[in-house]
Enzyme design. Structure first.
Site, PDB file in Angstrom:
ATOM      1  N   ILE A   1       0.814  -1.225   0.000  1.00 17.30           N
ATOM      2  CA  ILE A   1       0.000   0.000   0.000  1.00 17.30           C
ATOM      3  C   ILE A   1       0.843   1.269   0.000  1.00 17.30           C
ATOM      4  O   ILE A   1       0.321   2.358   0.202  1.00 17.30           O
ATOM      5  CB  ILE A   1      -0.964   0.020   1.201  1.00 17.30           C
ATOM      6  N   LYS A   2       2.139   1.143  -0.247  1.00 19.35           N
ATOM      7  CA  LYS A   2       2.984   2.331  -0.271  1.00 19.35           C
ATOM      8  C   LYS A   2       2.742   3.134  -1.548  1.00 19.35           C
ATOM      9  O   LYS A   2       2.132   2.659  -2.505  1.00 19.35           O
ATOM     10  CB  LYS A   2       4.452   1.938  -0.161  1.00 19.35           C
ATOM     11  N   ASN A   3       3.250   4.373  -1.556  1.00 16.73           N
ATOM     12  CA  ASN A   3       3.037   5.265  -2.702  1.00 16.73           C
ATOM     13  C   ASN A   3       3.596   4.676  -3.990  1.00 16.73           C
ATOM     14  O   ASN A   3       3.067   4.914  -5.079  1.00 16.73           O
ATOM     15  CB  ASN A   3       3.673   6.619  -2.437  1.00 16.73           C
ATOM     16  N   LEU A   4       4.689   3.941  -3.875  1.00 13.15           N
ATOM     17  CA  LEU A   4       5.195   3.114  -4.967  1.00 13.15           C
ATOM     18  C   LEU A   4       5.359   1.717  -4.414  1.00 13.15           C
ATOM     19  O   LEU A   4       5.971   1.532  -3.356  1.00 13.15           O
ATOM     20  CB  LEU A   4       6.531   3.638  -5.494  1.00 13.15           C
TER      21      LEU A   4
END
Length: 382
Positions: free
Chosen positions: A187-190
């Site tokens: 669920i990280k930005n990338l």
């Protein structure tokens, strides 16, 4: 009327794919080379170029990044590491994994980040590293104390798990610290599906981290394939990032700026919608410089509001229960009044790229209803 949100919009967080990841993974699978390969090395080169740094070392998780960074900085038994209590437990576990002692410090309630003064107040003769957490994606400026820390042989290891793509001044996070650690979890930005990355200070640290992530072996996979032996030159762990995970990251990276802009638009939509709610304070992530990873508010009666929102199908969360209050870390407990107050009030609202501004309006309306319900019940009992 009880507000219900669009299916999927109520999730607290959700991975976001751009449609090219599956083909990239399939190509790796078809190659028959699933482990650390040239795909991983290409991911390292591309990320280093994106961040404007000389080198980047990919590992299997954000926790592995923190652990290897501490080892590369020669942090170990007898040393102290200054760290905010307001972080995911992985930050603390990495410190314990090298045998060092966590020294918990308070945070600024407006940002949930440490300040340079809070850190410096906790530094002792035993401090070997400070580990600021770039909470929610917000960069932290340590320029005022960097020289003093360096003079005392104290390394700044940034836990930038939330902050890929954020900026500290004109430079991206990763180009301004001593060692910087990123996470590329689901669920990280990338995302790489799972993975992490360390930005080293120089060639020596880069070589050390590369050796550690391959069980202490110096030779690369290609070099080992062409000889009858290899050398183990120190302690190591199996921390390599696989080509499968790197392929996902490579497919994501060209779309990052668009994704970052979407996250800023959504965070500002929350900022506008929440402005009309009494008693609610939005945690500031500085969206002009940051790529927001979380949207959090400080509210009264947090646990009861949390239950009300869950009953409405809205996946609110708590990031994070303070670590100095956790049973596993109780021997290092300190009096941290701001962290303890924030720990009772913080609520994480759904925040991901599947949301629309209309979804956010509904979520905030539901939050307002929950606050009124809980407040009315509290008044009745009193």
């Amino acid at each position: 009327m009880t507000i219900t949100v669009r299916p999927g919009a109520g999730r607290n967080a959700s991975p976001y794919l751009f449609g090219e990841e599956a083909a990239a993974v399939a190509e790796v699978l078809q190659s028959g080379q699933y482990g650390h390969t040239d795909v991983t090395e290409e991911f390292e080169r591309r990320v280093a170029e994106f961040l404007g740094v000389r080198d980047a070392v990919a590992v299997m998780s954000g926790t592995a990044a923190l652990h290897t960074a501490l080892l590369a900085a020669e942090v170990g038994p007898g040393h102290e590491v200054v760290v905010p209590s307001m972080t995911f437990c992985a930050t603390v576990q990495a410190i314990l994994a090298v045998g060092a002692t966590p020294v918990f410090v308070d945070v600024d309630p407006a940002t949930l980040c440490v300040t340079d003064q809070l850190v410096m107040d906790a530094v002792t003769d035993r401090t070997r590293a400070v580990m600021p957490v770039l909470f929610g994606g917000r960069a932290i400026d340590f320029s005022r104390c960097r020289k003093e820390l360096a003079a005392r042989n104290i390394t700044i290891i940034e836990d930038a798990a939330h902050a890929f793509g954020s900026r500290n001044g004109a430079r991206r996070v990763g180009a301004t610290g001593d060692l910087t650690c990123f996470s590329f979890g689901p669920i990280k930005n990338l995302t790489c599906g799972q993975g992490g990355l360390v930005i080293p200070r120089g060639h020596v640290e880069a070589a050390t981290i590369r050796r550690i992530r391959l069980l202490g072996v110096v030779q690369s996979q290609a070099e080992r394939a062409s000889t009858t032996s290899y050398q183990v030159e120190g302690f190591g762990l199996r921390y390599q990032m696989s080509g499968i995970n790197a392929a996902i990251g490579l497919a994501q990276l060209p779309h990052f700026e668009k994704a970052a802009n979407t996250r800023r638009i959504l965070w500002r939509a929350y900022q506008r919608a929440l402005a009309g709610l009494d008693g609610v304070r939005l945690v500031d992530v500085d969206p002009d410089r940051s790529v927001p990873h979380l949207c959090q508010v400080l509210i009264p009666h947090r646990d009861k509001v949390h239950a009300q929102m869950k009953a409405r199908g809205i996946g609110v969360g708590v990031h994070y229960p303070p670590n100095h209050l956790q049973p596993a870390f109780s021997q290092w407990r300190r009096d941290l009044p701001a962290t303890e107050q924030v720990g009772r009030q913080v609520l994480t609202l759904p925040f991901h790229q599947h949301l629309t501004e209309a979804d956010i309006d509904q979520i905030v309306t539901a939050l307002g209803q929950a606050l009124k319900t809980v407040g009315a019940a509290s008044c009745t009992r009193s």
